[in-house]
Design a protein around this motif. Structure first.
Motif, mmCIF file in Angstrom:
data_model
loop_
_atom_site.group_PDB
_atom_site.id
_atom_site.type_symbol
_atom_site.label_atom_id
_atom_site.label_comp_id
_atom_site.label_asym_id
_atom_site.label_seq_id
_atom_site.Cartn_x
_atom_site.Cartn_y
_atom_site.Cartn_z
ATOM 1 N N GLN A 128 -25.455 25.255 -6.334
ATOM 2 C CA GLN A 128 -25.536 25.604 -4.923
ATOM 3 C C GLN A 128 -24.342 25.043 -4.157
ATOM 4 O O GLN A 128 -23.792 25.699 -3.284
ATOM 5 N N ARG A 139 -21.083 27.370 -2.179
ATOM 6 C CA ARG A 139 -20.569 27.258 -0.812
ATOM 7 C C ARG A 139 -19.051 27.380 -0.793
ATOM 8 O O ARG A 139 -18.472 27.817 0.182
ATOM 9 N N TYR A 140 -18.398 26.943 -1.866
ATOM 10 C CA TYR A 140 -16.940 26.948 -1.917
ATOM 11 C C TYR A 140 -16.378 28.078 -2.766
ATOM 12 O O TYR A 140 -15.183 28.245 -2.879
#
Length: 80
Positions: free
Chosen positions: A9, A13-14
């Protein structure tokens, strides 16, 4: 690896949209004609770090130390 779902997770995000190409980046020589590290190479490196990390904090620290964590403008230091 413990906390693998949290690490994935964190990476999502990146994670940018993968581009074609790839392979292991060569050592950077500092010359202007040196090839840049591609988005796909950064993505693969992040996944390799996540596989070896012992949790979210460990993953974040490793990504930062290796220049794989994007800065404020969204570019990983390894790609400059």
């Amino acid at each position: 690896m413990s906390g693998s779902v949290e690490v994935r997770q964190f990476l999502l995000r990146y994670e940018g949209e993968g581009q074609g190409g790839g392979g292991v980046p060569a050592q950077r020589s500092g010359h202007a004609e040196a090839p840049r590290v591609s988005d796909d190479q950064v993505r693969r490196a992040r996944l390799a770090v996540a596989r070896g990390a012992h949790g979210v904090e460990d993953c974040a620290q490793l990504l930062d130390m290796l220049g794989l964590k994007p800065d404020d403008d969204g570019t990983a230091p390894v790609q400059r």
